[in-house]
Structures are given as C-alpha cells and as structure tokens.
Design a protein around this motif. Structure first.
Motif, PDB file in Angstrom:
ATOM      1  N   LYS A  79       0.846  -1.184   0.000  1.00 37.30           N
ATOM      2  CA  LYS A  79       0.000   0.000   0.000  1.00 37.30           C
ATOM      3  C   LYS A  79       0.885   1.239   0.000  1.00 37.30           C
ATOM      4  O   LYS A  79       1.699   1.445   0.886  1.00 37.30           O
ATOM      5  N   ILE A  80       0.700   2.075  -1.025  1.00 39.86           N
ATOM      6  CA  ILE A  80       1.460   3.312  -1.118  1.00 39.86           C
ATOM      7  C   ILE A  80       0.801   4.374  -0.239  1.00 39.86           C
ATOM      8  O   ILE A  80      -0.427   4.514  -0.227  1.00 39.86           O
ATOM      9  N   THR A  81       1.621   5.117   0.484  1.00 37.05           N
ATOM     10  CA  THR A  81       1.128   6.182   1.361  1.00 37.05           C
ATOM     11  C   THR A  81       1.953   7.440   1.130  1.00 37.05           C
ATOM     12  O   THR A  81       2.939   7.425   0.384  1.00 37.05           O
ATOM     13  N   ARG A  82       1.567   8.499   1.791  1.00 35.01           N
ATOM     14  CA  ARG A  82       2.314   9.758   1.658  1.00 35.01           C
ATOM     15  C   ARG A  82       3.710   9.647   2.265  1.00 35.01           C
ATOM     16  O   ARG A  82       4.575  10.485   2.008  1.00 35.01           O
ATOM     17  N   LEU A  83       3.943   8.601   3.068  1.00 32.10           N
ATOM     18  CA  LEU A  83       5.239   8.415   3.704  1.00 32.10           C
ATOM     19  C   LEU A  83       6.230   7.644   2.838  1.00 32.10           C
ATOM     20  O   LEU A  83       7.439   7.760   3.027  1.00 32.10           O
ATOM     21  N   ASN A  84       5.715   6.831   1.895  1.00 31.92           N
ATOM     22  CA  ASN A  84       6.640   5.993   1.126  1.00 31.92           C
ATOM     23  C   ASN A  84       6.518   6.150  -0.392  1.00 31.92           C
ATOM     24  O   ASN A  84       7.221   5.477  -1.138  1.00 31.92           O
ATOM     25  N   TYR A  85       5.629   7.030  -0.864  1.00 31.30           N
ATOM     26  CA  TYR A  85       5.402   7.102  -2.314  1.00 31.30           C
ATOM     27  C   TYR A  85       6.643   7.546  -3.082  1.00 31.30           C
ATOM     28  O   TYR A  85       6.850   7.149  -4.233  1.00 31.30           O
ATOM     29  N   GLN A  86       7.503   8.350  -2.441  1.00 31.10           N
ATOM     30  CA  GLN A  86       8.693   8.845  -3.140  1.00 31.10           C
ATOM     31  C   GLN A  86       9.724   7.738  -3.375  1.00 31.10           C
ATOM     32  O   GLN A  86      10.578   7.859  -4.252  1.00 31.10           O
ATOM     33  N   MET A  87       9.620   6.670  -2.595  1.00 31.09           N
ATOM     34  CA  MET A  87      10.590   5.574  -2.723  1.00 31.09           C
ATOM     35  C   MET A  87      10.058   4.435  -3.587  1.00 31.09           C
ATOM     36  O   MET A  87      10.750   3.444  -3.812  1.00 31.09           O
ATOM     37  N   PHE A  88       8.822   4.572  -4.103  1.00 38.81           N
ATOM     38  CA  PHE A  88       8.224   3.469  -4.848  1.00 38.81           C
ATOM     39  C   PHE A  88       8.523   3.574  -6.339  1.00 38.81           C
ATOM     40  O   PHE A  88       8.597   4.661  -6.907  1.00 38.81           O
ATOM     41  N   SER A  89       8.660   2.395  -6.943  1.00 35.42           N
ATOM     42  CA  SER A  89       8.732   2.278  -8.403  1.00 35.42           C
ATOM     43  C   SER A  89       8.272   0.866  -8.763  1.00 35.42           C
ATOM     44  O   SER A  89       8.303  -0.045  -7.935  1.00 35.42           O
ATOM     45  N   MET A  90       7.845   0.686 -10.004  1.00 30.92           N
ATOM     46  CA  MET A  90       7.451  -0.639 -10.450  1.00 30.92           C
ATOM     47  C   MET A  90       8.645  -1.586 -10.455  1.00 30.92           C
ATOM     48  O   MET A  90       8.493  -2.794 -10.261  1.00 30.92           O
ATOM     49  N   GLU A  91       9.834  -1.052 -10.648  1.00 28.98           N
ATOM     50  CA  GLU A  91      11.032  -1.887 -10.588  1.00 28.98           C
ATOM     51  C   GLU A  91      11.234  -2.452  -9.188  1.00 28.98           C
ATOM     52  O   GLU A  91      11.684  -3.592  -9.021  1.00 28.98           O
TER      53      GLU A  91
END
Length: 234
Positions: A79-91
């Motif tokens: 689950k993407i949140t405002r705390l971790n969205y900057q570190m997410f990628s499909m890779e």
C-alpha cells in the motif's frame, strides 16, 4: 522473450488500435483490440481477457502434470502512502518478486529460492494495481497462483513466508490461501491482474509520469510463468 507490435486500425470514431503479442518460446500470437471510445474514460481498455486466456492455455498445456496437484494463491500487497510514495517504483515491485522466488539470502540454511522450489512445482505471477478511494494512493499487488504436490501449505508456510517477506519489505501485507485441487475453473476464478485506477486522481500524479505510464501499461502485462510452466515441454 516476447515481441510486441502495435497496429493502428482504421476507424474515425472511436479510435482503435491493436497489440500483437508473440511469445518467442511457444510462437504464440495473440492480437488484442482496444478502444479509447468517443472520449477518454477512467477504464479505457475494452478487451482484457487475453491475459486470462494466456494463463489458462499455459496451464492446460501441462494438464497431465498438474492434475491432482494442490492449488494455492499467494498475495503480496504494498500500500502506497504519503510516507513511502517517493521511494516506490514498479522496478521495486519486480525486485520484491525476484527476491521471493529466486533470492539466495538464507535463514536456517534455506534460501528463498530453495524454500519456494521445494514447495511449489510451478505457477504464474501477475500484478494488479487498484485504488480503493479517490484522493488515495493505489495498492500494488503481486499475485501468485502456484501448484504443489504437498497439502496444507497454507498452514505450514504462513509463518516462515510471512517472516521472510517482512525481511524483504516490512510494509508488505502477505496472505496464502488454499484454493483446492487444480481445475481450469478454479484457476480462472482466482486470476487477478486488475488495473483499476482513476487517472484524474490528484494523488496519483505524485507518483510521477514514469510510474503512471507503467501503471497504464500494466494492462498489457505478460504473466510471469514459474517452475514447470516457465518453458513448455516438447
């Protein structure tokens, strides 16, 4: 390896195009038609059954080795949140999948790869992306449908797999469920490859253009086959 060809189809309205998938292992050719309709909508793509058909066909081609085996579903949700969205990628999602099924890190002398291969004979992995509410980040899921000669793996592997997956990423929610002995109907009803997002969602834009493009392209995903389904027997 696969080749993908895009072909425009003559039409004034609605605008249509097709995608031709060619599997270089089996030389399967699947042409799928899509339409954007009279105006762009949240769920533009019309024909999404080709992914399900491809999976069922691959299982059926190995029916003689899968019949009588136990079918399980494994789901890893991030689950993407405002705390971790900057570190997410499909890779990153792909990396989580590689570590689970092919990782060489070990606990108690047993690697991720060995644990997976010792318990599951083969299967398929798909990715789903779903946003539950407007103004919220989507949930990304790795969905595995796997078969085994061992019964009760949903009970036996729940704790060890949960522990190992938390070591990969503590934010992942994991579940394993026993579906039943393999039948094409059971397989079909448990395939999940949804891409259900509102592209007008202002929160989604925070993920960046590259990730949004990859979310859109998830609708064209090629299922990843594992173990005995990775390459068809002659």
């Amino acid at each position: 390896m696969r080749l993908v060809f895009y072909k425009l189809t003559h039409s004034i309205t609605p605008f249509r195009f097709s995608v031709i998938f060619i599997d270089m292992e089996t030389l399967e050719k699947i042409e799928v038609y899509y339409s954007l309709g009279n105006e762009n909508t949240d769920y533009d793509l019309v024909d999404k059954n080709h992914i399900r058909d491809l999976i069922i066909d691959r299982f059926e081609k190995q029916k003689s080795t899968i019949e009588g085996k136990y079918l399980y579903s494994l789901k890893l949700e991030l689950k993407i949140t405002r705390l971790n969205y900057q570190m997410f990628s499909m890779e990153k999602l792909q990396d989580i999948s590689r570590k689970l099924t092919n990782g060489m890190s070990s606990f108690g002398g047993v690697s991720y790869r060995k644990l997976f291969n010792d318990n599951f004979l083969g299967g398929v992995r798909t990715i789903s992306v779903v946003d539950d509410e407007f103004n919220d980040y989507p949930t990304f899921s790795l969905n595995y449908l796997v078969y085994s000669h061992i019964d009760n793996l949903d009970i036996r592997l729940l704790k060890p797999l949960t522990f190992r997956i938390k070591m990969i990423d503590p934010k992942i929610t994991f579940s394993i469920n026993y579906i039943g002995k393999y039948t094409p109907e059971l397989l079909s009803s448990n395939i999940d490859y949804r891409t259900e997002v509102d592209y007008n969602n202002p929160v989604l834009k925070k993920l960046g253009e590259e990730t949004i493009d990859e979310i859109f392209n998830n609708q064209f995903q090629r299922p990843r086959f594992i173990g005995g389904l990775y390459k068809l027997k002659p």
